[in-house]
Design an enzyme around this catalytic site. Structure first.
Site, PDB file in Angstrom:
ATOM      1  N   GLN A  60      -2.206   1.136  -8.195  1.00 41.48           N
ATOM      2  CA  GLN A  60      -0.557   0.745  -7.002  1.00 41.48           C
ATOM      3  C   GLN A  60      -0.629   2.666  -6.979  1.00 41.48           C
ATOM      4  O   GLN A  60      -0.481   3.443  -6.314  1.00 41.48           O
ATOM      5  CB  GLN A  60       0.275   0.714  -7.978  1.00 41.48           C
ATOM      6  CG  GLN A  60       1.515   0.110  -7.208  1.00 41.48           C
ATOM      7  CD  GLN A  60       2.921  -0.105  -7.767  1.00 41.48           C
ATOM      8  OE1 GLN A  60       3.834   1.356  -8.299  1.00 41.48           O
ATOM      9  NE2 GLN A  60       3.481  -0.754  -7.415  1.00 41.48           N
ATOM     10  N   TYR A  94       9.565   1.710  -0.341  1.00 44.19           N
ATOM     11  CA  TYR A  94       9.516   2.928  -0.413  1.00 44.19           C
ATOM     12  C   TYR A  94       8.951   2.289   0.759  1.00 44.19           C
ATOM     13  O   TYR A  94       8.912   1.474   1.791  1.00 44.19           O
ATOM     14  CB  TYR A  94       8.141   2.932  -1.656  1.00 44.19           C
ATOM     15  CG  TYR A  94       9.049   2.986  -3.007  1.00 44.19           C
ATOM     16  CD1 TYR A  94       9.425   4.658  -2.767  1.00 44.19           C
ATOM     17  CD2 TYR A  94       8.621   2.202  -3.945  1.00 44.19           C
ATOM     18  CE1 TYR A  94      10.070   4.551  -3.831  1.00 44.19           C
ATOM     19  CE2 TYR A  94       8.728   2.813  -5.050  1.00 44.19           C
ATOM     20  CZ  TYR A  94      10.346   3.985  -5.011  1.00 44.19           C
ATOM     21  OH  TYR A  94      10.687   3.760  -6.327  1.00 44.19           O
ATOM     22  N   GLY A 135       6.301  -5.788 -17.618  1.00 46.58           N
ATOM     23  CA  GLY A 135       6.902  -4.305 -17.717  1.00 46.58           C
ATOM     24  C   GLY A 135       7.199  -3.520 -17.850  1.00 46.58           C
ATOM     25  O   GLY A 135       6.219  -3.536 -19.204  1.00 46.58           O
TER      26      GLY A 135
HETATM   27  C1  FMN Z   1       9.951   2.671 -16.244  1.00 42.51           C
HETATM   28  C2  FMN Z   1       9.771   1.613 -15.388  1.00 42.51           C
HETATM   29  C3  FMN Z   1       9.008   2.358 -14.367  1.00 42.51           C
HETATM   30  C4  FMN Z   1       8.199   1.437 -12.779  1.00 42.51           C
HETATM   31  N1  FMN Z   1       7.643   2.290 -12.081  1.00 42.51           N
HETATM   32  C5  FMN Z   1       6.800   1.367 -11.211  1.00 42.51           C
HETATM   33  C6  FMN Z   1       5.929   1.621 -10.740  1.00 42.51           C
HETATM   34  O1  FMN Z   1       5.533   3.223  -9.858  1.00 42.51           O
HETATM   35  N2  FMN Z   1       5.895   0.330  -9.031  1.00 42.51           N
HETATM   36  C7  FMN Z   1       6.330  -0.490  -9.132  1.00 42.51           C
HETATM   37  O2  FMN Z   1       6.194  -1.557  -8.045  1.00 42.51           O
HETATM   38  N3  FMN Z   1       7.324  -1.453 -10.115  1.00 42.51           N
HETATM   39  C8  FMN Z   1       7.375  -0.279 -11.239  1.00 42.51           C
HETATM   40  N4  FMN Z   1       8.213  -0.096 -11.733  1.00 42.51           N
HETATM   41  C9  FMN Z   1       9.144  -2.266 -11.831  1.00 42.51           C
HETATM   42  C10 FMN Z   1       7.655  -3.010 -12.749  1.00 42.51           C
HETATM   43  O3  FMN Z   1       6.762  -3.217 -12.099  1.00 42.51           O
HETATM   44  C11 FMN Z   1       8.438  -4.376 -13.234  1.00 42.51           C
HETATM   45  O4  FMN Z   1       7.879  -4.716 -11.842  1.00 42.51           O
HETATM   46  C12 FMN Z   1      10.059  -5.032 -14.123  1.00 42.51           C
HETATM   47  O5  FMN Z   1       9.408  -3.694 -14.859  1.00 42.51           O
HETATM   48  C13 FMN Z   1       9.586  -5.700 -13.994  1.00 42.51           C
HETATM   49  O6  FMN Z   1       9.053  -6.545 -14.971  1.00 42.51           O
HETATM   50  P1  FMN Z   1       9.827  -7.065 -16.955  1.00 42.51           P
HETATM   51  O7  FMN Z   1      11.422  -7.207 -16.238  1.00 42.51           O
HETATM   52  O8  FMN Z   1       8.730  -7.447 -17.620  1.00 42.51           O
HETATM   53  O9  FMN Z   1       9.965  -5.089 -16.924  1.00 42.51           O
HETATM   54  C14 FMN Z   1       8.954  -0.094 -13.305  1.00 42.51           C
HETATM   55  C15 FMN Z   1       9.812  -0.598 -13.926  1.00 42.51           C
HETATM   56  C16 FMN Z   1       9.657   0.299 -15.042  1.00 42.51           C
HETATM   57  C17 FMN Z   1      10.737  -0.161 -16.726  1.00 42.51           C
END
Ligand code: FMN
Length: 355
Positions: free
Chosen positions: A98, A178, A308
């Protein structure tokens, strides 16, 4: 067993299953933006995903927005990422990088004293994560037209370097407030030139960045992530349905590998709105569990499901889903802390599947 464990085509790749690991910043790189052996181990542990999308990686040093995040600019960074991709491929996994340019969601102390850049000089609310702890964001500097062309080109060159490092493809981070979303959204973009104003103007930057990436590595190795109405990092938009409908209609004929849409309590079902407008693989994420993911695949609302927190805490998530096994809970205290704890020490179901 439902469709999660069937194969799916994403651009030029065929994935072994429809479980995708979400991009997640973990802040385990060094101060030079170099990911070390722990990073390779972390991703290799999760190679059972049909596709891993890495944490956000800065395409150029000015794009860094958080302490200890990795880059894909220098030869040393490329060499380090090669170890990551080799470790994942050795376990039969696939991995996209990414590309995340944080724009105004940064701080001078993260970018060698420079002022963060943005479409317009509008300060976001909140605080940056810097080596000195959390500090208020500053007012960013409005980008000039030549600089915008330069950053578009930077995305293309970063994509080329990611492929050189062995990645199977690249994802443009156009979500979470971003730089691409700062251009896309009316609240953070008050430009009067071709990169602002109408939705066509506001979408131009993201579309040009994608085109630059596709020109370098082929559109079938390029995806994009969006998160309509996430309202994170001070993003506001006067007409988000119109903005994202337009954006996705422009993606239609680009023959991208995928469109990745993460939803967080949006007032509208953007999957229903956007999926019919896109003709490639559609990845849905945000708060899914096994049952809701299977339901989305079953009724055709998505081609793959993105997890995530569940992947962060369960390196063997596909095995656990197959067996109906309980899941480990993510520990928020170690999401961004340095070191192995809370990173590569989440337990596998059994020692035999440990990686
Ligand atoms: C610790 C953490 C770091 C994240 N960093 C990013 C990132 O660098 N880029 C991004 O697009 N989303 C980031 N996200 C969002 C996740 O990609 C994802 O969209 C979000 O966790 C929702 O999915 P989930 O409910 O299955 O956790 C992050 C989420 C978490 C928990």
């Amino acid at each position: 067993m439902g469709q999660l464990f069937t194969s799916v085509s994403i651009g030029r790749h065929t994935l072994a299953n429809r479980l995708v690991m979400a991009p997640m910043t973990r802040s385990r790189a060094d101060d030079e933006g170099i990911p070390g052996d722990l990073v390779a181990q972390y991703y290799a542990q999760r190679a059972g995903a049909g596709l891993i999308i890495t944490e956000g990686v800065f395409p150029v040093a000015m794009g860094k927005g958080y302490v200890r995040t990795p880059g894909i600019e220098t030869d040393a960074q490329i060499a380090a990422w090669k170890k990551v991709t080799e470790a994942v491929h050795a376990k039969g996994g696939r991995i996209f990088m990414q590309l995340m340019h944080c724009g105004r969601i940064s701080h001078p102390s993260l970018i060698n004293g420079a002022t963060p850049v943005a479409p317009s000089a509008i300060k976001p609310e909140g605080q940056a994560w810097t080596p000195e702890g959390q500090v208020d964001y500053v007012t960013p500097r409005e980008l000039g037209l030549a600089e915008i062309t330069g950053i578009v080109n930077d995305y293309g060159q970063a994509a080329r370097r990611a492929i050189a490092a062995g990645f199977d493809g690249v994802e443009l981070h156009a979500a979470s407030g971003y730089l691409p979303e700062q251009f896309l959204s009316s609240g953070s973009n008050q430009r009067q030139d071709p990169y602002g104003g109408s939705v066509a103007g506001r979408a131009r930057f993201a579309l040009e960045a994608l085109a630059a990436m596709a020109a370098q590595v082929g559109a079938d190795r390029v995806g994009i992530k969006i998160s309509p109405e996430m309202n994170f990092n001070s993003i506001t938009d006067a007409a988000p349905q119109e903005t994202y409908t337009y954006m996705v209609e422009q993606l239609r004929d680009m023959n991208l590998a995928y469109l990745h849409v993460a939803l967080f309590g949006a007032g509208v079902d953007y999957h229903a709105l956007l999926r019919p407008r896109f003709n490639g693989a559609y990845l849905a994420g945000g708060g899914l569990d096994q049952a809701t993911a299977e339901a989305m695949l079953a009724d055709g609302r998505a081609d793959a499901a993105v997890f995530g927190g569940a992947f962060l805490a369960n390196p063997d998530l596909p095995v656990r889903f197959r067996q109906g096994a309980p899941l480990n809970t993510p520990d928020k205290n170690t999401f961004y802390s340095p070191g192995a704890q809370g990173y590569i020490d989440y337990p596998f179901l059994s020692a035999t599947s440990a990686g």
